[in-house]
Design a protein around this motif. Structure first.
Motif, short mmCIF file in Angstrom:
data_model
loop_
_atom_site.label_atom_id
_atom_site.label_comp_id
_atom_site.label_asym_id
_atom_site.label_seq_id
_atom_site.Cartn_x
_atom_site.Cartn_y
_atom_site.Cartn_z
N GLY A 1 0.68 -1.18 0.00
CA GLY A 1 0.01 -0.08 0.07
C GLY A 1 0.97 1.19 0.11
O GLY A 1 2.01 1.33 -0.26
N ASP A 2 0.20 2.31 0.02
CA ASP A 2 1.07 3.73 0.00
C ASP A 2 1.19 4.14 1.61
O ASP A 2 0.33 4.46 2.25
CB ASP A 2 -0.03 4.66 -0.53
CG ASP A 2 0.42 6.02 -0.64
OD1 ASP A 2 1.71 6.17 -0.64
OD2 ASP A 2 -0.17 6.92 -0.65
N ASN B 1 -0.44 7.49 5.32
CA ASN B 1 -0.36 7.26 6.58
C ASN B 1 0.33 8.14 7.48
O ASN B 1 0.52 8.32 8.74
CB ASN B 1 0.00 5.90 7.28
CG ASN B 1 -0.77 5.00 6.46
OD1 ASN B 1 -2.30 4.96 6.94
ND2 ASN B 1 -0.60 3.99 5.56
N LYS C 1 -6.79 0.16 4.56
CA LYS C 1 -6.85 1.42 4.19
C LYS C 1 -5.77 1.98 3.44
O LYS C 1 -5.84 2.67 2.52
CB LYS C 1 -6.92 2.32 5.48
CG LYS C 1 -5.97 2.11 6.59
CD LYS C 1 -6.38 3.02 7.76
CE LYS C 1 -5.14 3.14 8.83
NZ LYS C 1 -5.36 1.85 9.86
N SER C 2 -4.55 1.37 3.72
CA SER C 2 -3.09 1.84 3.08
C SER C 2 -3.42 1.61 1.53
O SER C 2 -3.23 2.42 0.65
CB SER C 2 -2.05 1.25 3.62
OG SER C 2 -1.75 1.47 4.88
N LYS C 3 -4.00 0.15 1.15
CA LYS C 3 -4.23 0.03 -0.12
C LYS C 3 -5.33 0.76 -0.83
O LYS C 3 -5.11 1.11 -1.89
CB LYS C 3 -4.27 -1.61 -0.29
CG LYS C 3 -3.29 -2.35 0.11
CD LYS C 3 -3.14 -3.37 -0.64
CE LYS C 3 -2.66 -3.33 -1.83
NZ LYS C 3 -2.00 -4.36 -2.77
N PHE D 1 -6.56 3.70 0.11
CA PHE D 1 -6.03 5.15 -0.25
C PHE D 1 -5.11 5.06 -1.39
O PHE D 1 -5.34 6.18 -2.14
CB PHE D 1 -5.62 5.75 0.95
CG PHE D 1 -6.77 6.20 1.94
CD1 PHE D 1 -7.83 6.87 1.64
CD2 PHE D 1 -6.83 5.94 3.25
CE1 PHE D 1 -8.95 7.28 2.47
CE2 PHE D 1 -7.81 5.87 4.22
CZ PHE D 1 -8.89 6.85 3.85
N ALA D 2 -4.16 4.32 -1.62
CA ALA D 2 -3.13 4.41 -2.66
C ALA D 2 -3.85 4.39 -3.96
O ALA D 2 -3.65 4.92 -4.73
CB ALA D 2 -2.17 3.18 -2.51
#
Lengths: 361, 530
Positions: free
Chosen positions: A69-70, A74, B404-406, B408-409
């Motif tokens: 992920g990004d 965060n 969420k990390s994926k 939002f990316a």
């Protein structure tokens, strides 16, 4: 000649048998090369290999980080501008190709620098250092519980195969291997934490700092906090050891030297514990050694359920926010642990099995 | 530091045994995560910011109803359209004993502009902050800014002398922030001091005796904060009596918790609305079986969706009735909200099917929906429910729910808005509709950095013209009228598919007075222990 208690040890079947190479008489070799030298060269070789293992693990890890992920989202709030986000990404080198990122990581790691945690803004080495004691303490106590309960239960179930207690041990062990850890953990919290209120439901209690090490073993709340997580983590290993000891015992009891021992008129006690048990313990020791690595590595779930402040919890939290420096360092450390534990186990073989010594490894 | 930790642990142990001072009231509480830094400029995130408010203070603040109140400033005025003057409170002390003056305000503004600061976008609302005298500062804005005090609700004041002494004149960023003193230490003016800090494990607070406001409602003297990530473990810690207060409590645990008479559940709708957005900018959707055109550009399709999704049923079935079904993209607790555009849409399946037919999709189409599964309250369940409702008019949703990390990316502007249909929950820290219009509604322009949170690329020039005027309108009534006008157009455009204001859900021991503020911040100043 192998010592008497080693003869018939069934685990040897799983080890490579000594290979007879023409022109290289094993006996001759040991005469010329001092044992200490063989040992040292073996260790050196293993440590050399371990570097490659760790390089490979971190390489695979870095190849996978792109799919987690990004991380930027965060690290910033919702009002942070695109420009500031792009700037941060550039500064952290996240725009570089993964090979560049990987080589940079390796280069820094060789200098002992594992970077800064994206989430906590602290050096990763400091973070790992503060979490390592919790995990190691939990793992060792779990391993002790697994051994202390698994071995007697294994012996008992082997000797009294049809006993009611044996049957129930076997039933319990079935539960132990089949229930997922998080479920056992939550059930224990429900029973001992919520209904009976005997034990704390989360955390590590009060800890005592001894240098950089922190220990919960010296305080009442620390010891109470340790019980549930340690049992949860030990359950699987305990059943594994119990079943292993049982199987080995059953097999050893069939062998000739036990029959001879009986013929010699030795007491049941001496046969069971001095001769049979000793022979079963060799594989148990090696399996336990190897399992210790997986206890450390797989304490992740137990630590999450009990909010145990160890490395596993740190790792999970880091995955959640794509904290790449922490993830990389954790995986590297775990790889290192496995290499070291394997090395120790191999050295134990070396000490225990003369045939391997002869072979010159 | 370790020595202080050890000493503090002993102290906390004593307090837990009840051996503290006679009126000692210790609040033990837990949240799913930790404060990410003690540095008030490190991360602009609701929980971190809200908890930092216990030890660092801003010029202005919110009361329990999110009304603006004086904090370190006693009053403020818009002397000219581009100038705000703040009159500072006298007699305020930092935790280290130094006095608070205008120099600290100027310093803090400068610090929040440093590279490691996540408050830069807020600090940049001012072009200059100037000290007039020790207790007056003048803020110049590049353009008239009617809501500057609100926007600066999280602009915390640090001590200049302390920051210089500890070499922390720059914010604790990620790149250069390692070992920044302010990351693990604080020196604010707030009612509580951090006396022990073990990130991720435990943070202990103690009442600051030199606090300027002697009339605080709270009687809490000590606070022990321990994050617990796992929901069931957190709930268990409340039930077992190890915690006095936990947030959040999963909605699905309410029924079980009702069996414990000594536990109260607090809930109310939050400032965060959950809406669905759709890609209205591309000529062909990235993730759909419709080729050569974009069905979401057709207002009839958007209206059909709004007339199909039953937000009342979602509230009842998934949210235990604790959410507030809505028809707009700002929560009812946000400044600028009006019922005229906030009523939820009535479900009308016949009309929806008719609209789909007229739009040329009598058999519907397939589209991928992006959804987080660990960000909002019951996010994935809501997505599932919306998917099955949309199936009634033939829209087959291919649900992609991920962490969420994926999520939002994929969906965010930074990653190129790789989405066709998505869930979004945007809550402005200023609690003002202006911020939502700026970020979520305004036409997206990546170069100029506008409409950053407008992932679907909705764009209406009439609305944009209004937003430009709202930004500089200093008359509150005129401003609110324009907000109403803009959000009414957004509603009539069916630009978004609003679901509800999501609920806050906290659990506490009976007898503890908790006032839940709609922005989800645990306001310690209001908590009264029995």
């Amino acid at each position: 000649m192998a010592p008497a208690w080693l003869r018939g040890a069934s685990f040897l079947r799983n080890r490579p048998m000594p290979v007879w190479r023409p022109g290289r008489t094993p006996g001759v070799r040991t005469q010329h090369i001092p044992r200490a030298f063989i040992m040292a060269s073996f260790i050196a070789k293993r440590i050399f290999q371990s570097i490659f293992v760790m390089l490979a693990v971190s390489f695979v890890a870095f190849a996978l980080f792109r799919y987690v992920g990004d991380p930027i989202n965060n690290m910033v709030g919702q009002d942070t501008t695109l420009e500031q986000r792009a700037q941060l990404k550039e500064q952290l080198g996240l725009n570089d190709p993964f090979l560049t990122q990987y080589l940079r990581f390796v280069n820094h790691a060789m200098h002992g620098d594992f970077g800064t945690s994206y989430r906590q803004r602290r050096p990763v080495s400091e973070l790992i250092e503060s979490r390592l004691p919790a995990t190691l303490e939990l793992s060792f106590v779990s391993a002790l519980i697994a051994l202390a309960m698994g071995i007697p239960m294994g012996i008992y179930t082997a000797l009294r195969r049809r006993g009611v207690l044996s049957q129930s041990f076997m039933a319990v062990s079935l539960v132990g291997v089949s229930l997922p850890t998080f479920l056992t953990g939550i059930l224990m919290i429900l029973v001992f934490g919520v209904l009976l209120r005997w034990l704390p439901t989360f955390g590590r209690g009060e800890v005592v700092h001894l240098g950089w090490w922190s220990s919960g073993l010296f305080t009442g709340s620390g010891r109470l906090s340790l019980i549930m997580p340690a049992f949860t983590l030990a359950l699987f290993q305990m059943t594994l050891i119990m079943r292993l000891v049982r199987a080995e015992m059953l097999e050893v009891m069939q062998t000739d030297f036990i029959r001879f021992a009986r013929a010699r008129g030795l007491t049941e006690r001496a046969i069971n514990f001095r001769h049979a048990l000793k022979n079963t313990l060799v594989p148990v020791i090696t399996i336990t050694g190897l399992q210790l690595g997986s206890i450390i590595a797989f304490s992740i779930i137990t630590e999450t359920v009990f909010q145990w402040p160890g490395m596993g919890l740190l790792f999970i939290q880091s995955i959640g926010v794509v904290d790449i420096p922490v993830m990389a360092a954790y995986l590297l450390l775990i790889a290192f642990f496995f290499v070291i534990i394997n090395l120790v186990v191999d050295l134990l073989y070396f000490a225990v099995d003369p045939r391997l010594r002869v072979q010159g490894l | 530091m370790k020595a202080t930790f050890a000493a503090a642990s002993v102290l906390a142990g004593l307090l837990a045994l009840g051996a503290g001072p006679v009126q000692a009231k210790t609040l033990r509480w837990s949240y799913q995560g930790d404060i990410q830094s003690l540095d008030p400029m490190a991360l602009n995130e609701t929980f971190t910011m809200g908890t930092q408010d216990w030890f660092y203070e801003s010029l202005v603040s919110f009361d329990k109803d999110l009304k603006l109140i004086p904090r370190l400033a006693v009053k403020w005025e818009n002397t000219e359209p581009t100038k705000w003057v703040f009159h500072l409170r006298q007699g305020v002390k930092f935790h280290d004993g130094t006095a608070f003056t205008a120099d600290d305000v100027v310093f803090s503004w400068k610090r929040s502009l440093t590279p490691g600061s996540d408050m830069r976008s807020f600090a940049m609302y001012a072009s200059e902050v100037r000290k007039i005298d020790d207790f007056t500062v003048e803020v110049t804005t590049p353009q008239p800014d009617p809501v500057l005090p609100r926007e600066w609700i999280d602009m915390r004041i640090m001590s200049k002398a302390w920051s210089e002494k500890h070499h922390t004149t720059e914010a604790a960023g990620i790149k250069a922030g390692a070992n920044n003193y302010a990351n693990l230490h604080e020196n604010g003016t707030g009612p509580f001091m951090v006396i022990e800090r073990q990130p991720d494990i435990k943070t202990v607070f103690r009442r600051f005796d030199g606090y300027w406001d002697k009339n605080l409602a709270t009687n809490v003297t000590d606070i022990v904060f321990q994050p617990i990530a796992q929901e069931s473990t957190r709930t268990a810690a409340l039930v077992s009596g190890e915690m006095d207060l936990i947030l959040p409590v999963p909605l699905q645990d309410w029924k079980q918790l009702a069996a414990y008479p000594d536990i109260s559940i607090y809930h109310r709708p939050e400032t965060r609305p959950i809406v669905f957005g759709m890609d209205q900018s591309r000529d062909e959707l990235l993730f759909s079986d419709v080729k050569g055109k974009n069905p979401f550009k057709d207002i009839r399709v958007r209206e059909a969706m709004a007339r199909t999704v039953d937000v009342v049923a979602i509230n009842k079935k998934i949210m235990q009735g604790a959410a507030r079904p809505t028809g707009t993209i700002i929560a009812s607790s946000i400044n600028g909200y009006d019922d005229s555009f906030g009523q939820p849409r009535k479900v009308d399946l016949e009309k929806a099917k008719q609209l789909m037919k007229e739009a040329g999709y009598p058999n519907g189409f397939t589209v991928q929906m992006d959804c987080p599964n660990d960000r909002y309250v019951n996010d994935e369940k809501i997505c599932q429910a919306v998917s099955s409702m949309l199936a009634r008019i033939g829209i087959k949703v291919d649900l992609l729910a991920q962490t969420k990390s994926k999520f939002f990316a994929k969906t965010q502007t930074q990653g190129g808005n790789q989405t066709s249909l998505y869930m979004q929950g945007f809550s402005p820290s200023s609690v003002d509709a202006g911020r939502v219009l700026d970020s979520v509604v305004q036409c997206r322009n990546r170069e100029k950095g506008l409409g950053l949170q407008n992932w679907g690329g909705y764009c209406n020039e009439e609305v944009d013209a209004l937003i430009a005027k709202i930004r500089v309108e200093t008359g509150e009534a005129r401003r609110n009228a324009m907000i109403k006008q803009a959000l009414t157009i957004v509603r009539n455009d069916f630009a978004f598919l609003p679901i509800h204001d999501q609920p806050l859900s906290w659990g506490a021991r009976k007898g503890i007075e908790v006032r839940q503020r709609a922005d989800g911040v645990l306001n310690i100043r209001d908590i009264v222990m029995p």
